[in-house]
Design an enzyme around this catalytic site. Sequence first.
Site, PDB file in Angstrom:
ATOM      1  N   ASP A   1       0.146   2.298  -1.834  1.00  0.00           N
ATOM      2  CA  ASP A   1      -0.469   2.794  -2.932  1.00  0.00           C
ATOM      3  C   ASP A   1      -1.276   1.752  -4.044  1.00  0.00           C
ATOM      4  O   ASP A   1      -1.197   0.630  -3.723  1.00  0.00           O
ATOM      5  CB  ASP A   1       0.854   2.938  -4.148  1.00  0.00           C
ATOM      6  CG  ASP A   1       2.150   1.805  -4.013  1.00  0.00           C
ATOM      7  OD1 ASP A   1       2.083   0.127  -3.527  1.00  0.00           O
ATOM      8  OD2 ASP A   1       3.427   1.547  -4.395  1.00  0.00           O
TER       9      ASP A   1
ATOM     10  N   ASN B   1      -0.502   2.199 -16.317  1.00  0.00           N
ATOM     11  CA  ASN B   1      -0.734   3.062 -17.155  1.00  0.00           C
ATOM     12  C   ASN B   1      -0.978   3.117 -18.057  1.00  0.00           C
ATOM     13  O   ASN B   1      -0.804   3.664 -19.366  1.00  0.00           O
ATOM     14  CB  ASN B   1       0.116   4.038 -15.955  1.00  0.00           C
ATOM     15  CG  ASN B   1      -0.892   5.314 -15.456  1.00  0.00           C
ATOM     16  OD1 ASN B   1      -1.653   5.431 -16.002  1.00  0.00           O
ATOM     17  ND2 ASN B   1      -0.046   6.050 -15.322  1.00  0.00           N
TER      18      ASN B   1
ATOM     19  N   ASP C   1      -6.071   7.828 -14.466  1.00  0.00           N
ATOM     20  CA  ASP C   1      -6.453   8.919 -13.138  1.00  0.00           C
ATOM     21  C   ASP C   1      -7.426   7.942 -12.829  1.00  0.00           C
ATOM     22  O   ASP C   1      -8.535   8.243 -11.626  1.00  0.00           O
ATOM     23  CB  ASP C   1      -6.674   9.953 -14.170  1.00  0.00           C
ATOM     24  CG  ASP C   1      -5.243  10.548 -14.247  1.00  0.00           C
ATOM     25  OD1 ASP C   1      -4.513  10.540 -14.876  1.00  0.00           O
ATOM     26  OD2 ASP C   1      -5.763  11.631 -15.724  1.00  0.00           O
TER      27      ASP C   1
ATOM     28  N   GLU D   1       1.024   7.572  -7.054  1.00  0.00           N
ATOM     29  CA  GLU D   1       0.311   6.690  -6.656  1.00  0.00           C
ATOM     30  C   GLU D   1      -0.361   6.106  -5.450  1.00  0.00           C
ATOM     31  O   GLU D   1      -0.785   5.198  -5.036  1.00  0.00           O
ATOM     32  CB  GLU D   1       0.133   5.245  -7.439  1.00  0.00           C
ATOM     33  CG  GLU D   1       1.320   4.340  -7.097  1.00  0.00           C
ATOM     34  CD  GLU D   1       2.613   4.440  -7.915  1.00  0.00           C
ATOM     35  OE1 GLU D   1       3.659   3.881  -7.916  1.00  0.00           O
ATOM     36  OE2 GLU D   1       3.100   5.538  -8.387  1.00  0.00           O
TER      37      GLU D   1
END
Length: 420
Positions: free
Chosen positions: A277, A285, A294, A319
Amino acid sequence: KTVAGETKRGTMQIHPMATTRLLVPVVLVGGALWLRVFLDKLGPETRVALAYSPYLLCAVALFLAYQFNRCRLMLAAFGVAVFFWIVQNHLQVSLSQPDASRLYLALSLALPLLCLFLLLVPETGIWNLQGLILSLLFVFLALVCAQLAQWLPEASDAAAQYYRARPTEGYVISRGATLLVALVLVVGLVLVVVRNEEAEAAILGVLGALYFLLALLHLEDISVVMCVAAGLCLVWGLLRSTHAMAYRDELTGLLGRRALGERLNRLGRRYCIAMLDVDHFKKFNDKHGHDVGDEVLRMVSAHIDRVGSGGTAYRYGGEELCVVFPRKSLDEAAAALDSVREQISDYRMSIRDRGKRPARARDGARRRGATRLGSSQVAVTISAGVAERSEDYPRPDEVVMYADKMLYRAKKAGRNRVIY
């Protein structure tokens, strides 16, 4: 074991294997050309049914496009049906007749230009304002082609000669229209390997089928077999699109959890599984926003999708990604992942300062270099854990759980590393 090394610049690449999407359209068009010579052996009832089969296939394609909200392929199916109707009802005469000649020229111009339009425009869906505008533009462009067919032969002798049907014996379509088809084919091939989607391959199949119809219009039954091939290309493209909807993650383009579950059930006795990840993704974020997050996921997924050693990447959730390495050892899988990890850690994304962006889009385009000066660059890293099937972990779900445990160790060890 822990793998962590120096980084090197990663580059975004195209999808050369996407050209395999064209295999079915090529087989359908080629098969239709080959089967045409056997149609005279069919009985009268079968030939009558065959004559209506293009309409049936277009109706099936329209239904599927409606069900799955695919505006571009819906317009393509409508266009094929109209194309076939015009050829059957108005072009079964000599092209020396002025009306037939102009109509043929209109079709030979409309085919490449409408296909180019459908290739270039984004998918908007059907029941919205964008879908309505797209449909109206499609019809308007068809009318423009009809007007061009009236104007070009009268523009000059050179234009009339360039767009004259039957430039050589056994070949009907004009030199000008042939060039347009070739240019659209090149554009379509580029879009296939860039977008890696089924719609472009289906539209190119329609382009190829209807091109052969126009180029070989003097052959018996050519319109029927080529429109059947075009309809089958559209149906195939829509069915493949629905498969992608079910098995591919929309954001990243990677295969999803359903595809992963089926793959795990088919694995043999020797394989590795990696879980990975994006490091500190939640903080990223919160700081930069979900839109930038994104983009980061797309960038990371694009790199992971090109992992070596025969690995296949899947989006596991959020993720978190999963990579399956069939018939590979731990060392081989870890080396492939570490190479991708290096590329990602060295990749830089620019985030523009929205406050310094000009209010007008035209000024922003003109001063794009200036906005870059005010932008910030960000980089992300990934951590990965790899596990191998063994006597202690004989089942795929157990290997996944152990790989996830290795991922947790990579996080605790400082991130930006591969542990196995």
